[in-house]
Scaffold this motif. Structure first.
Motif, PDB file in Angstrom:
ATOM      1  N   LEU A  59      13.313 -15.960  17.272  1.00 23.00           N
ATOM      2  CA  LEU A  59      12.756 -15.575  15.979  1.00 23.00           C
ATOM      3  C   LEU A  59      11.977 -14.273  16.133  1.00 23.00           C
ATOM      4  O   LEU A  59      11.421 -13.993  17.200  1.00 23.00           O
ATOM      5  CB  LEU A  59      11.827 -16.668  15.428  1.00 23.00           C
ATOM      6  N   VAL A  60      11.941 -13.515  15.071  1.00 19.18           N
ATOM      7  CA  VAL A  60      11.248 -12.230  15.079  1.00 19.18           C
ATOM      8  C   VAL A  60       9.792 -12.428  14.689  1.00 19.18           C
ATOM      9  O   VAL A  60       9.469 -13.139  13.732  1.00 19.18           O
ATOM     10  CB  VAL A  60      11.932 -11.241  14.116  1.00 19.18           C
ATOM     11  N   ILE A  61       8.914 -11.803  15.452  1.00 20.58           N
ATOM     12  CA  ILE A  61       7.488 -11.785  15.141  1.00 20.58           C
ATOM     13  C   ILE A  61       7.184 -10.464  14.432  1.00 20.58           C
ATOM     14  O   ILE A  61       7.500  -9.386  14.942  1.00 20.58           O
ATOM     15  CB  ILE A  61       6.630 -11.896  16.412  1.00 20.58           C
ATOM     16  N   ALA A  62       6.604 -10.553  13.259  1.00 21.71           N
ATOM     17  CA  ALA A  62       6.346  -9.367  12.448  1.00 21.71           C
ATOM     18  C   ALA A  62       4.854  -9.053  12.409  1.00 21.71           C
ATOM     19  O   ALA A  62       4.004  -9.941  12.574  1.00 21.71           O
ATOM     20  CB  ALA A  62       6.859  -9.589  11.025  1.00 21.71           C
ATOM     21  N   HIS A  63       4.559  -7.772  12.193  1.00 16.11           N
ATOM     22  CA  HIS A  63       3.181  -7.328  11.964  1.00 16.11           C
ATOM     23  C   HIS A  63       3.101  -6.900  10.505  1.00 16.11           C
ATOM     24  O   HIS A  63       3.819  -5.995  10.065  1.00 16.11           O
ATOM     25  CB  HIS A  63       2.834  -6.161  12.885  1.00 16.11           C
ATOM     26  N   VAL A  64       2.244  -7.574   9.739  1.00 14.60           N
ATOM     27  CA  VAL A  64       2.208  -7.351   8.291  1.00 14.60           C
ATOM     28  C   VAL A  64       0.792  -7.077   7.815  1.00 14.60           C
ATOM     29  O   VAL A  64      -0.192  -7.529   8.426  1.00 14.60           O
ATOM     30  CB  VAL A  64       2.785  -8.562   7.528  1.00 14.60           C
ATOM     31  N   VAL A  65       0.715  -6.318   6.718  1.00 19.71           N
ATOM     32  CA  VAL A  65      -0.567  -6.054   6.058  1.00 19.71           C
ATOM     33  C   VAL A  65      -0.361  -6.154   4.554  1.00 19.71           C
ATOM     34  O   VAL A  65       0.769  -6.063   4.050  1.00 19.71           O
ATOM     35  CB  VAL A  65      -1.117  -4.646   6.390  1.00 19.71           C
ATOM     36  N   HIS A  66      -1.466  -6.314   3.846  1.00 23.21           N
ATOM     37  CA  HIS A  66      -1.395  -6.280   2.390  1.00 23.21           C
ATOM     38  C   HIS A  66      -1.008  -4.871   1.931  1.00 23.21           C
ATOM     39  O   HIS A  66      -1.322  -3.882   2.600  1.00 23.21           O
ATOM     40  CB  HIS A  66      -2.738  -6.690   1.783  1.00 23.21           C
ATOM     41  N   ARG A  67      -0.337  -4.815   0.801  1.00 18.86           N
ATOM     42  CA  ARG A  67       0.174  -3.519   0.313  1.00 18.86           C
ATOM     43  C   ARG A  67      -0.941  -2.507   0.051  1.00 18.86           C
ATOM     44  O   ARG A  67      -0.702  -1.300   0.055  1.00 18.86           O
ATOM     45  CB  ARG A  67       0.982  -3.740  -0.965  1.00 18.86           C
ATOM     46  N   SER A  68      -2.175  -2.990  -0.150  1.00 15.38           N
ATOM     47  CA  SER A  68      -3.287  -2.073  -0.413  1.00 15.38           C
ATOM     48  C   SER A  68      -3.998  -1.631   0.868  1.00 15.38           C
ATOM     49  O   SER A  68      -4.895  -0.791   0.817  1.00 15.38           O
ATOM     50  CB  SER A  68      -4.306  -2.734  -1.350  1.00 15.38           C
ATOM     51  N   HIS A  69      -3.607  -2.189   2.016  1.00 19.43           N
ATOM     52  CA  HIS A  69      -4.259  -1.856   3.282  1.00 19.43           C
ATOM     53  C   HIS A  69      -3.884  -0.428   3.694  1.00 19.43           C
ATOM     54  O   HIS A  69      -2.757   0.021   3.470  1.00 19.43           O
ATOM     55  CB  HIS A  69      -3.807  -2.850   4.360  1.00 19.43           C
ATOM     56  N   PRO A  70      -4.799   0.325   4.312  1.00 13.32           N
ATOM     57  CA  PRO A  70      -4.493   1.698   4.724  1.00 13.32           C
ATOM     58  C   PRO A  70      -3.254   1.818   5.615  1.00 13.32           C
ATOM     59  O   PRO A  70      -2.517   2.800   5.527  1.00 13.32           O
ATOM     60  CB  PRO A  70      -5.759   2.127   5.470  1.00 13.32           C
ATOM     61  N   LEU A  71      -3.007   0.829   6.474  1.00 13.07           N
ATOM     62  CA  LEU A  71      -1.836   0.906   7.343  1.00 13.07           C
ATOM     63  C   LEU A  71      -0.526   0.871   6.553  1.00 13.07           C
ATOM     64  O   LEU A  71       0.499   1.388   7.004  1.00 13.07           O
ATOM     65  CB  LEU A  71      -1.843  -0.239   8.357  1.00 13.07           C
ATOM     66  N   ALA A  72      -0.547   0.233   5.371  1.00 17.43           N
ATOM     67  CA  ALA A  72       0.671   0.137   4.560  1.00 17.43           C
ATOM     68  C   ALA A  72       1.128   1.509   4.076  1.00 17.43           C
ATOM     69  O   ALA A  72       2.304   1.696   3.739  1.00 17.43           O
ATOM     70  CB  ALA A  72       0.444  -0.793   3.372  1.00 17.43           C
ATOM     71  N   ALA A  73       0.218   2.471   4.028  1.00 17.93           N
ATOM     72  CA  ALA A  73       0.563   3.821   3.549  1.00 17.93           C
ATOM     73  C   ALA A  73       1.112   4.709   4.663  1.00 17.93           C
ATOM     74  O   ALA A  73       1.555   5.827   4.398  1.00 17.93           O
ATOM     75  CB  ALA A  73      -0.669   4.476   2.927  1.00 17.93           C
ATOM     76  N   ILE A  74       1.080   4.237   5.902  1.00 20.30           N
ATOM     77  CA  ILE A  74       1.591   5.023   7.033  1.00 20.30           C
ATOM     78  C   ILE A  74       3.034   4.589   7.293  1.00 20.30           C
ATOM     79  O   ILE A  74       3.277   3.425   7.621  1.00 20.30           O
ATOM     80  CB  ILE A  74       0.732   4.806   8.287  1.00 20.30           C
ATOM     81  N   PRO A  75       4.016   5.480   7.147  1.00 18.63           N
ATOM     82  CA  PRO A  75       5.420   5.076   7.279  1.00 18.63           C
ATOM     83  C   PRO A  75       5.740   4.399   8.611  1.00 18.63           C
ATOM     84  O   PRO A  75       6.425   3.389   8.646  1.00 18.63           O
ATOM     85  CB  PRO A  75       6.184   6.393   7.112  1.00 18.63           C
TER      86      PRO A  75
END
Length: 319
Positions: A184-200
């Motif tokens: 299974l794949v382990i993902a790293h996720v953040v909320h869409r409003s988190h600053p990391l979400a804006a970094i491609p």
């Protein structure tokens, strides 16, 4: 002998009447089968009884209920309005009685009453096996444990769980035998409003600047965890807790992708595309565990083999 010639209910003053008579399962079975087959003689053949036994059983049931269930004025008995109204409940009692007998047979044959399985991966991955188990062994109860700290191997070693399904660890204790079920794949996720979400394609340096939400048991065992450092790390024994914290914008969470498919599809959570590993899935083996040398009776062995043969894989990755 015609069905209507015997088995009529006795009047309250006759010698067959017994005040407060309780019904029996055989009486209910005779009623259900007579209604189902359309005659007392056919019901008797189905039950392996004589017609007079079936007729008497139905008559006694009518006495116990103080109502006529069949109209016997013609060659073949017909349900009365009261009989039709009671038939559905009688069928439920009859079916429950059959299940009761089967349960007793299962216990007499040595089937266990309960099996415990520790599951430390997304449950949707093993639900098909449990569904097949429910169909094949309806009288064996299943306890599904979600172990704290993800320590499935310890529960199996201590006989608190017969079997375990877990993300693989680098080395199991000597007492543990295992079989790989898939990855299974382990993902790293953040909320869409988190600053990391804006970094491609965030780098490790980008991620270090923000709080990491990590599952306690796997925080140091996932691939390249030595690079996944953060100035702050919160730990939890629950993936759901990590997901809720990520949804609240508290930090970036490392969780099985299978648990957040809906949130990723809706855009509520954003999966981080790691710049340093653009072509590498962060995947982890999933294993089924049991105690080495343990002898499994037939029911337990069936479940063990089903889990060993079951393939775990990513579902709906791009949905």
């Amino acid at each position: 002998m015609d069905d209507h010639c015997d088995g009529r209910p006795a009047a309250p003053g006759d010698t067959m009447y017994v005040a407060g008579m309780r019904l029996t399962l055989e009486q209910v079975e005779a009623f259900v089968l007579a209604a189902r087959h359309g005659s007392f003689s056919a019901a008797a053949r189905s039950m392996g009884r004589s017609q007079s036994t079936v007729s008497t059983a139905i008559a006694n049931l009518e006495i116990a209920l103080d109502t006529e269930l069949f109209d016997r004025s013609s060659r073949f008995p017909q349900l009365t309005a009261a009989g039709a109204a009671l038939l559905q409940e009688a069928e439920a009692l009859y079916n429950r009685g059959i299940e009761f007998e089967r349960h007793g047979d299962a216990l007499a044959s040595g089937q266990p009453t309960r099996i415990t399985v520790a599951v430390g991966v997304p449950h949707r991955q093993v639900t098909p096996v449990f569904a097949r188990f429910a169909g094949k062994y309806p009288h064996v109860d299943l306890t599904i444990q979600n172990p704290a700290n993800g320590d499935v191997a310890s529960l199996v070693m201590q006989d608190e769980a017969l079997l375990g399904v877990t993300f693989a660890i680098p080395r199991y204790p000597e007492e543990i035998a295992f079989r790989q079920m898939g990855r299974l794949v382990i993902a790293h996720v953040v909320h869409r409003s988190h600053p990391l979400a804006a970094i491609p394609r965030p780098s490790f340096e980008d991620m270090r600047d923000f709080r990491h939400l990590a599952y306690t048991a796997h925080a140091q065992t996932l691939p390249t965890t030595e690079y996944l450092q953060s100035t702050q790390t919160w730990f939890s024994d629950s993936y759901q807790s990590l997901i809720h914290l990520a949804l609240a914008g508290v930090g970036w969470a490392t969780v099985p992708r299978q648990l957040v498919l809906d949130e990723i599809a809706s855009g509520e959570l954003v999966e981080l595309d790691m710049g340093a590993y653009p072509f590498t899935d962060w995947s982890v083996n999933v294993d089924v565990l049991w105690r080495r040398g343990r002898r499994f009776p037939p029911v337990e062995e069936w479940l063990r083999l089903q889990l060993c043969r079951h393939r775990v894989h990513e579902v709906g990755r791009f949905s």
